[in-house]
Design a protein around this motif. Structure first.
Motif, PDB file in Angstrom:
ATOM      1  N   THR A  51      21.811   6.270 -55.087  1.00 38.13           N
ATOM      2  CA  THR A  51      21.982   5.167 -55.074  1.00 38.13           C
ATOM      3  C   THR A  51      23.390   4.908 -54.185  1.00 38.13           C
ATOM      4  N   TYR A  52      24.038   6.003 -54.568  1.00 38.03           N
ATOM      5  CA  TYR A  52      25.327   5.836 -53.480  1.00 38.03           C
ATOM      6  C   TYR A  52      25.356   6.416 -52.130  1.00 38.03           C
TER       7      TYR A  52
ATOM      8  N   MET B  50      23.434   3.074 -50.613  1.00 38.38           N
ATOM      9  CA  MET B  50      24.102   2.081 -50.216  1.00 38.38           C
ATOM     10  C   MET B  50      25.545   2.577 -49.399  1.00 38.38           C
TER      11      MET B  50
ATOM     12  N   ALA C 255      26.133  -0.318 -46.729  1.00 37.05           N
ATOM     13  CA  ALA C 255      25.986  -1.623 -46.930  1.00 37.05           C
ATOM     14  C   ALA C 255      27.968  -1.760 -46.944  1.00 37.05           C
TER      15      ALA C 255
ATOM     16  N   GLY D 230      28.586  -3.791 -51.782  1.00 39.13           N
ATOM     17  CA  GLY D 230      27.549  -2.602 -52.522  1.00 39.13           C
ATOM     18  C   GLY D 230      27.776  -1.350 -52.066  1.00 39.13           C
ATOM     19  N   TYR D 231      28.780  -0.642 -51.292  1.00 39.99           N
ATOM     20  CA  TYR D 231      29.051   0.479 -50.856  1.00 39.99           C
ATOM     21  C   TYR D 231      30.003   0.805 -52.393  1.00 39.99           C
TER      22      TYR D 231
ATOM     23  N   SER E 284      28.674   1.311 -56.063  1.00 46.05           N
ATOM     24  CA  SER E 284      28.061   2.548 -56.109  1.00 46.05           C
ATOM     25  C   SER E 284      29.634   3.096 -56.461  1.00 46.05           C
TER      26      SER E 284
END
Lengths: 104, 208
Positions: free
Chosen positions: B48-49, B52, B55, B137-138, B141
């Motif tokens: 996920t990281y 993201m 983002a 988002g970054y 995550s």
């Protein structure tokens, strides 16, 4: 002659070796980023490669996972978990990066 | 033969305590299964990281938020605590004095607390810079992944305190020994997760 103290000394030595090797690998990874001397993709590859080696060192010297026959159950569990992790992580990355490329 | 057999991950007690060693195999293997499932959770948070990472929505970026020195010190602290926990296992296995065992556990606990202190300091600095989880988002995550590891270290530290109390109250009976074996796996495992965090999160973010 192998008494209990021999094995104690061996075990302490094993932890100490693992600690020193892990320190060296950590230092190398941070040095590669702090004093950049390669292109950024090369540096990233070096950092990730050192991380994989250090993970193996931790498994070998701190968790005592080896290729000896009686330790195979643990090794098989690790390899199976790694398979699942690789499938899920690489699948996630491939699909979502592909999606981003198509949306841009 | 069975005394020298390796029955599970981590230090095996076969040479010094065959009776406990006999029970340890399945008890430790079950915990090992839990750790591997925990590894899957972390791996997916890493994925996920990675997705993201771009983002940032014009907000704080990895390069602006991470400090290489504090990441390095945190790494050294956690790595050293992994080594001192190895000394706890050796002291427990070879019947060292209770004082020696408890002092190695104390050293590990202090290092764990120092790690948590440095990490909390990092997070408060980031919050001060406007890098909070709902910003992008970054950052969502990031704050799902790294503090989850910190939470593990926190509960590991609580567990060390519990084990120190158990050693003082019950002495080193089979149950306490197996609990320390499990705790050692947990602690070494957290250090392995941290390898991935400092490489994938901190160092990747700081590469120029």
């Amino acid at each position: 002659m192998s008494g209990p103290n021999d094995s104690k000394r061996d075990e302490i030595r094993s932890y100490a070796i693992g600690y020193c090797v892990a320190l060296a690998l950590t230092g190398a990874a941070f040095a590669a980023v702090h004093w950049p001397s390669f292109a950024s993709t090369t540096t990233l590859a070096i950092v990730l490669g050192l991380a994989v080696v250090q993970t193996v060192v931790h498994f070998r010297f701190f968790l005592h996972i080896s290729l000896r026959k009686s330790a195979r159950d643990d090794l098989q569990l690790i390899l199976f978990s790694m398979l699942i992790v690789i499938l899920m992580v690489s699948g996630t990355l491939v699909i979502l990066f592909n999606l981003r490329a198509r949306m841009m | 033969m069975s005394a020298n057999e390796i029955k599970h991950a981590g230090l095996n007690l076969g040479d010094t305590d065959e009776l406990t060693h006999g029970q340890a195999g399945s008890a430790v293997f079950g915990f090992w299964v839990f750790l591997m499932s925990d590894a899957v959770i972390f791996a997916l948070l890493f994925a996920t990281y990675g997705v993201m990472l771009p983002a940032t929505v014009g907000g704080p970026t990895p390069a602006s938020e991470y400090k290489i020195l504090s990441a390095f010190l945190e790494t050294l602290t956690l790595l050293t605590s992994s080594f001192t926990f190895g000394m706890v296992s050796v002291a427990m296995k070879h019947g060292a004095s209770r004082r020696q065992l408890l002092s190695w556990m104390g050293v590990t606990l202090v290092l764990g607390a120092a790690f948590l202190g440095m990490e909390l300091h990092d997070f408060t600095t980031m919050f001060g810079d406007g890098a909070y989880p709902t910003r992008s988002g970054y950052l969502s995550s990031f704050f799902a992944l790294v503090p989850l590891h910190g939470l593990h270290v926190f509960f590991g530290s609580v567990w060390i305190i519990v084990m120190m109390v158990q050693v003082m109250t019950f002495g080193l009976d089979a149950r306490v020994k197996i609990n320390i074996l499990r705790l050692s796996l947990f602690w070494h495992f957290l250090d392995i997760v941290w390898i991935a965090i400092f490489s994938v999160v901190y160092l990747q973010g700081l590469i120029r």
